[in-house]
Scaffold this motif. Sequence first.
Motif, PDB file in Angstrom:
ATOM      1  N   UNK A 563       0.869  -1.269  -0.117  1.00 36.50           N
ATOM      2  CA  UNK A 563       0.107  -0.046   0.128  1.00 36.50           C
ATOM      3  C   UNK A 563       0.834   1.274  -0.041  1.00 36.50           C
ATOM      4  N   UNK A 564       2.091   1.124   0.537  1.00 40.20           N
ATOM      5  CA  UNK A 564       2.840   2.250   0.567  1.00 40.20           C
ATOM      6  C   UNK A 564       3.496   2.569  -0.652  1.00 40.20           C
ATOM      7  N   UNK A 565       3.821   1.353  -1.313  1.00 41.82           N
ATOM      8  CA  UNK A 565       4.582   1.591  -2.759  1.00 41.82           C
ATOM      9  C   UNK A 565       3.468   1.844  -3.580  1.00 41.82           C
ATOM     10  N   UNK A 566       1.850   1.650  -3.389  1.00 46.41           N
ATOM     11  CA  UNK A 566       1.126   2.038  -4.302  1.00 46.41           C
ATOM     12  C   UNK A 566       0.950   3.816  -4.187  1.00 46.41           C
ATOM     13  N   UNK A 567       1.313   4.073  -3.045  1.00 55.38           N
ATOM     14  CA  UNK A 567       0.796   5.691  -2.759  1.00 55.38           C
ATOM     15  C   UNK A 567       2.135   6.306  -3.489  1.00 55.38           C
ATOM     16  N   UNK A 568       3.378   5.769  -3.614  1.00 56.90           N
ATOM     17  CA  UNK A 568       4.272   6.019  -4.130  1.00 56.90           C
ATOM     18  C   UNK A 568       4.059   6.154  -5.715  1.00 56.90           C
ATOM     19  N   UNK A 569       3.518   5.239  -6.157  1.00 56.79           N
ATOM     20  CA  UNK A 569       3.214   5.318  -7.644  1.00 56.79           C
ATOM     21  C   UNK A 569       2.513   6.281  -7.783  1.00 56.79           C
ATOM     22  N   UNK A 570       1.589   6.564  -6.962  1.00 63.67           N
ATOM     23  CA  UNK A 570       0.481   7.665  -7.411  1.00 63.67           C
ATOM     24  C   UNK A 570       1.214   8.802  -7.353  1.00 63.67           C
ATOM     25  N   UNK A 571       2.199   9.237  -6.390  1.00 68.86           N
ATOM     26  CA  UNK A 571       2.938  10.438  -6.163  1.00 68.86           C
ATOM     27  C   UNK A 571       3.830  10.388  -7.331  1.00 68.86           C
ATOM     28  N   UNK A 572       4.281   9.533  -7.965  1.00 67.75           N
ATOM     29  CA  UNK A 572       5.157   9.357  -9.308  1.00 67.75           C
ATOM     30  C   UNK A 572       4.341   9.960 -10.484  1.00 67.75           C
TER      31      UNK A 572
END
Length: 683
Positions: A563-572
């Motif tokens: 879930x934290x990695x998904x949040x980073x993909x959103x930020x990307x």
Amino acid sequence: MTSRITILAASAAISLVWAAVPAIAQLPKEQLLVPPGDAQQFKLVSAAGEHGSAAVWRLADGSFAFRESMNLRGQVFEQDEVIHTAANGQPDKIVIRGFTPNGDSAETFAITNGTATWQSPIDKGSAAYDGKAQYASFGGPFAANAYFVEAIMKAPGRQVPLLPGGVARLEKLVDVAVGSGATAKTVTVWTLEGVSNEPIPVVMNADGTFFGFVNGIALLPDAYIGDMLKLQKAQIDALAARNPAYKARFGTVSPVPVAFTHVKLFDALTGKFIDDQTVVADKGKITVIGAAATVKLPANARVIDGKGKTLSPGIWDAHMHVGSDLTGLQLLSQGETSARNPGADIQPTLLRNQQIAAGKLLFPTVYSSVLIDGKGPLQAQGGISVGSADEAIAAVRRAKENGFTAVKFYTSMKPEWLWPAIKEAKQLSLHVHGHIPASLRPTEVIAGGYDEITHINFVMMQALPDEVVNVDNGIQRFYGPGKYAKDVDLNAEPMKSLIKLMAAKKTVVDPTLGVFEGLYVPENGDLSPSYAPYVGTMPPAVERGFRAGGFQPPAGVTRADWRASFAKLVALVKALHDAGVPIVAGTDGSGLEIVRELELYVQAGFTPGEALQTATIMPARLVGADKATGSVTVGKEADLVLVDGDVSKDIGAMRRTVWVMSDGALMNADELRQAAGFSGRPK
């Protein structure tokens, strides 16, 4: 959604081996059933090649047994099923065992003292058993369709009520001659109705037993693999007979001007919303735009009151793999007047284009790419598989010769095949996009000629370790970003330079964030945000799949990590957008998910207008259609959608379509939804 939602199959039950399974648990493949030598054998194939195998047989007590193995681009499915039937011929015990990328696929069904009970990876329930209903499993092998459709064939009226809900029925479609010599025979394609919004073709032998199916991926007996394209064409042609009626009902250009008055107008060119506007369309073109107080309406205009509503250009799904011809009804009902099909299967695409050109098929305008991948165990289904640079170049030429506008390269392409294929595509003026093949990073494919990177995980590959990038044509394309993305600093190297390069080159990104939300965020049983608005409007078998969880994290990685990695993909995605990298909104789904994709962009920090641009003018520019469509502009094609609500404040209002206009044909969205198999509006 899971595989058995779109191609519904029966659950499996274990009787003979029931006692050997004291507790349902994920089993390694070595502990699953071993088919006997006389089992009926099937292959799982697509136009690209073989993806797995299945076996069907009877156990000593008469139970039906199924064993299936599939490797779909590195996603491994190993499952078995057994169905035990009671004296009335209905299943009374069902067990599914094994694993999929989502984890343990264990599922059970049993009838005890007049009560049916079931437990799947996503739900459990019970109901009084009437002796007639059949349990429709959540998961399990494709091959278990054999029992399910045979049972429906034997039922009165070829119709069976289902548990947990719905009714399945079979309708005859077309006879097809298959095989040759000793294997020659005639089989019949039937459509399985009631378990999906679209009919699902299944193929039966003359005696009512199961032969196979062809639906993207085909399940066929070994001796008839060569008949896949013949069967596919026959069922597409037969289903096409339904198309002219829909075209006649919905696809006629309005004989009088149509005026949308007092709307909030989305100006896709500026990304702004303009209050109290009137837009007039006539003879398929936009003819007038202006303040409602000043626009003089044509005397014979059909007036549609737009107070409290937003008028947008028809929206695009920039990454939508088209199912059948009937997909067009669903897309149009959602205001999708254009789409890209990146990685289209050649035969269905050409047949569909012929129907559209002949004026027989109601469909959005679709721009299609041919998928090209390297041969091997991880090759993509559909498209063209190649084994050399010459074959790759020939595949590119085939795409051009068949009228495709782009080529999409996939993850098993070897670099020495990729570079000459890209060069050929450029010489033929084809758009080049796709996944990034294993061992390569974004900077390398951009230097090599990529115009676009498909999926945000491949952009993130720039910062991931070699042990991920070198094998990301398999499951590591998901596991790697899920494990490492959360720790990537987007403002530091190597992402800082990559984002700058992509902005300078105007390298387009098709993020499909909704896909990664579905893979990384939900646990089994969680209701997907992409589909939650549609609950109560679709067949129960489909809605059950709305609660399919994401992939199971590998050892040492938690759901919280993902879930934290998904949040980073959103930020990307937001970082790319802020830098000026063109973003186009695509779903890699059925088309239902497009507004969720836009909601994720807004969550990332886009304004609603910026988000909506990614589904209007940006994809139109990408395919070179922006002079004709993509914005509400005088002289452009009348591709419009009127939605209930203020999109400037709530991007989710884009789901609430009221009227859709495609090339000047005015369509009531509720009537389109009904024709497409929905029972009501999304929430």
